[in-house]
Design a protein around this motif. Structure first.
Motif, PDB file in Angstrom:
ATOM      1  N   GLN A  82      50.099 -29.429  44.476  1.00 39.93           N
ATOM      2  CA  GLN A  82      51.318 -29.759  43.867  1.00 39.93           C
ATOM      3  C   GLN A  82      52.549 -29.293  44.708  1.00 39.93           C
ATOM      4  OE1 GLN A  82      51.544 -29.919  39.913  1.00 39.93           O
ATOM      5  NE2 GLN A  82      50.333 -31.825  39.600  1.00 39.93           N
ATOM      6  N   ARG A  90      55.746 -24.741  43.037  1.00 35.36           N
ATOM      7  CA  ARG A  90      54.311 -24.821  42.611  1.00 35.36           C
ATOM      8  C   ARG A  90      53.435 -24.455  43.603  1.00 35.36           C
ATOM      9  NH1 ARG A  90      55.005 -31.064  40.080  1.00 35.36           N
ATOM     10  NH2 ARG A  90      56.719 -30.522  38.585  1.00 35.36           N
ATOM     11  N   THR A  98      55.263 -28.264  47.246  1.00 41.84           N
ATOM     12  CA  THR A  98      56.089 -29.310  48.054  1.00 41.84           C
ATOM     13  C   THR A  98      57.259 -28.673  48.705  1.00 41.84           C
ATOM     14  OG1 THR A  98      55.492 -31.323  46.760  1.00 41.84           O
ATOM     15  CG2 THR A  98      57.272 -31.469  48.357  1.00 41.84           C
ATOM     16  N   TRP A 106      51.982 -32.562  48.808  1.00 44.62           N
ATOM     17  CA  TRP A 106      52.202 -33.553  47.755  1.00 44.62           C
ATOM     18  C   TRP A 106      52.141 -34.743  48.471  1.00 44.62           C
ATOM     19  CZ3 TRP A 106      49.526 -33.734  43.930  1.00 44.62           C
ATOM     20  CH2 TRP A 106      49.974 -34.557  42.625  1.00 44.62           C
TER      21      TRP A 106
END
Length: 310
Positions: A191, A187, A193, A151
């Motif tokens: 996205q 996620r 992380t 991300w």
């Protein structure tokens, strides 16, 4: 001898309680620090009874957010210094030949705009007492850009501010053994992380007190944060205890279980004089054999799954 620190993300679920109880049983820590318990005092008291760490300091949650706890066994000489919604500070006596040492459980503010208040708290704690000191917990910040994967890039000023406050307070990262990151946002794709938000840091005096100390990152299925296990001595393995008989809750779901108990209890009707204790021992023996044939070595299978999780 060890110390455990974990952002458990709530102790209201059976998996969280079960996994932590198992780690406490295996590692037998001197003290356990928990962040984000999301629990009131009464719930935490019940949890303390369950794991046998009946002494400690509890900072209750604000509704369903926050909550801290620093727990230890009765008889351990640990003395309270201070606490807030972001920290618990105590001094441990009698667990080192070279004198007492200080441990602060810490939870960095999750709101980036209020993170400076967390660093001011660390500096205030630093100014209060000059002794061997270790700080553990979820700082909600990283020390270096390579402690983040995925991300957007982390703000360089945030990282610098965290690094600077540790430097001013003479606190150095203890490193780790295990996976690189301690938190994942759960996620997938772009996205996703991963960050190393949880850590243990100590001053030079503490390093001299425990030169063989090692931090282990342990994946916990009940939280998105790893548990931190600080082994204070190189030989961190506990002495092997004699295995106790445990009646498994899953057995009662099988009709055969009652049959096994009935048969073992009434195996020889001529032995009317047999004591209840002897009959219980015979039931235990029969249940162990039946379990092995019915389910196999559940503990071994569970250990294999846990190893895969790590």
């Amino acid at each position: 001898m060890s110390v455990l620190a974990w952002n458990c993300r709530g102790l209201g679920t059976p998996p969280a309680i079960r996994t932590l109880t198992e780690e406490v049983r295996k590692l037998n820590p001197v003290v356990v620090f928990l962040a984000e318990t999301k629990a009131n005092t009464n719930r935490m008291k019940g949890f303390q009874q369950k794991i046998g760490f009946t002494q400690g300091i509890i900072v209750p949650s604000d509704g369903l957010s926050g909550g801290l706890a620093m727990l230890w066994r009765e008889g351990t000489d640990i003395r309270f210094k201070s606490c807030s919604h972001s920290h618990i500070d105590v001094v441990v006596h009698g667990e080192s030949k070279n004198g007492p040492w200080r441990i602060s459980g810490f939870y960095g503010h999750p709101d980036t705009s209020k993170r400076q208040s967390s660093w001011q708290l660390i500096e205030a704690l630093y100014a209060q007492c000059c002794m061997s000191w270790v700080v553990c917990g979820d700082f909600n910040e990283i020390l270096h850009p390579n402690e983040k994967l995925g991300w957007r890039e982390r703000d360089a000023n945030q990282i610098r501010d965290f690094r600077d406050v540790l430097s001013r307070c003479g606190l150095v990262d203890l490193g780790f053994v295990g996976q690189e990151f301690t938190w994942c946002n759960g996620r997938h794709g772009e996205q996703r992380t991963l960050l190393r938000l949880d850590r243990m840091v100590a001053n030079e005096a503490w390093f001299q007190l425990f030169p063989e100390a090692t931090v282990f990152h342990i994946s916990m299925s009940a939280s998105d944060h790893c548990l931190l296990a600080l082994s204070l001595n190189k030989n961190h393995q506990q002495k092997k205890r004699k295995k106790r008989f445990m009646f498994e809750a899953m057995w009662v779901r099988e009709a055969e279980c009652k049959e096994v108990v009935d048969m073992a209890w009434n195996l020889n009707t001529e032995e009317a004089a047999m004591s209840v204790q002897d009959r219980l021992k015979r039931c235990q023996s029969h249940l162990v054999g039946w379990n092995q044939n019915k389910f196999g070595n559940v503990s071994k299978k569970l250990k294999q799954k846990q190893d895969r999780l790590q």
